[in-house]
Scaffold this motif. Structure first.
Motif, short mmCIF file in Angstrom:
data_model
loop_
_atom_site.label_atom_id
_atom_site.label_comp_id
_atom_site.label_asym_id
_atom_site.label_seq_id
_atom_site.Cartn_x
_atom_site.Cartn_y
_atom_site.Cartn_z
N LEU A 9 0.81 -1.23 0.00
CA LEU A 9 0.00 0.00 0.00
C LEU A 9 0.84 1.27 0.00
O LEU A 9 0.35 2.33 -0.38
N THR A 10 2.10 1.17 0.43
CA THR A 10 2.93 2.37 0.52
C THR A 10 4.01 2.46 -0.54
O THR A 10 4.59 3.53 -0.72
N SER A 11 4.31 1.36 -1.21
CA SER A 11 5.36 1.39 -2.23
C SER A 11 4.80 1.98 -3.52
O SER A 11 3.63 1.83 -3.84
N ARG A 12 5.67 2.65 -4.25
CA ARG A 12 5.30 3.27 -5.53
C ARG A 12 6.27 2.80 -6.60
O ARG A 12 7.49 2.86 -6.41
N PRO A 13 5.75 2.32 -7.75
CA PRO A 13 6.65 1.91 -8.84
C PRO A 13 7.57 3.06 -9.24
O PRO A 13 7.12 4.17 -9.48
N GLY A 14 8.86 2.78 -9.25
CA GLY A 14 9.83 3.80 -9.61
C GLY A 14 10.12 4.79 -8.49
O GLY A 14 10.96 5.67 -8.63
#
Length: 157
Positions: A9-14
């Protein structure tokens, strides 16, 4: 070994690595970790007991990684029901909070809500857990089903 960063839920691609990912990288620094890849649709772990398309937990948007397998040999014409190596991947990494989806209180009620949610997601989380246990215990036995006829013939004599 299964590592669950629980940060889908907290990770963002790139984007920047989450604190959980940084912690895992620090923990595994100096460990000879094999090259990992997202679990391919035809990997034996998706077929060890239940047929699965993905490994979900409290969330269904994260990625699950497993030891990268060499590409299939184009000269090998033997039919294979599942792609697999000679052994079990020594490491699996996910971010979907598998155990969070499995957690039940003393009354047997779920402890954590699911995102996006629903009974089907919790059922798929349980099924994924069963597949992971079966994979850890039996390895790539499903990939050897091409030999089942010969094995059964030998047993009947």
């Amino acid at each position: 070994m299964i590592f669950d960063t629980r940060d889908a839920l907290t990770s963002r691609p790139g984007g920047a690595a989450t604190p959980e990912t940084v912690w895992l990288r620090t923990l595994l620094a100096g460990v000879d970790v094999p090259l990992l890849e997202p679990i391919p649709r035809d990997h034996v772990v998706t077929k060890t007991f239940y047929l699965l398309d993905a490994f979900v937990g409290r969330t269904d948007m994260g990625q699950t990684w497993i030891e990268a397998l060499p590409p299939p040999d184009p000269n090998d014409r033997a039919p294979r029901p599942a792609r697999a190596g000679d052994s079990v991947s020594p490491i699996i990494v996910t971010s979907n909070d598998l155990a969070g989806a499995w957690a039940l209180d003393a009354n047997g009620s779920p402890v954590h809500p699911l995102v996006p949610g629903g009974p089907r997601q919790r059922e798929l989380a349980w099924r994924g857990g069963v597949n992971l246990v079966m994979y850890a215990l039996t390895g790539n036995y499903k990939a050897d089903q091409v030999h089942a006829k010969d094995l059964l013939e030998r047993l009947s004599h």
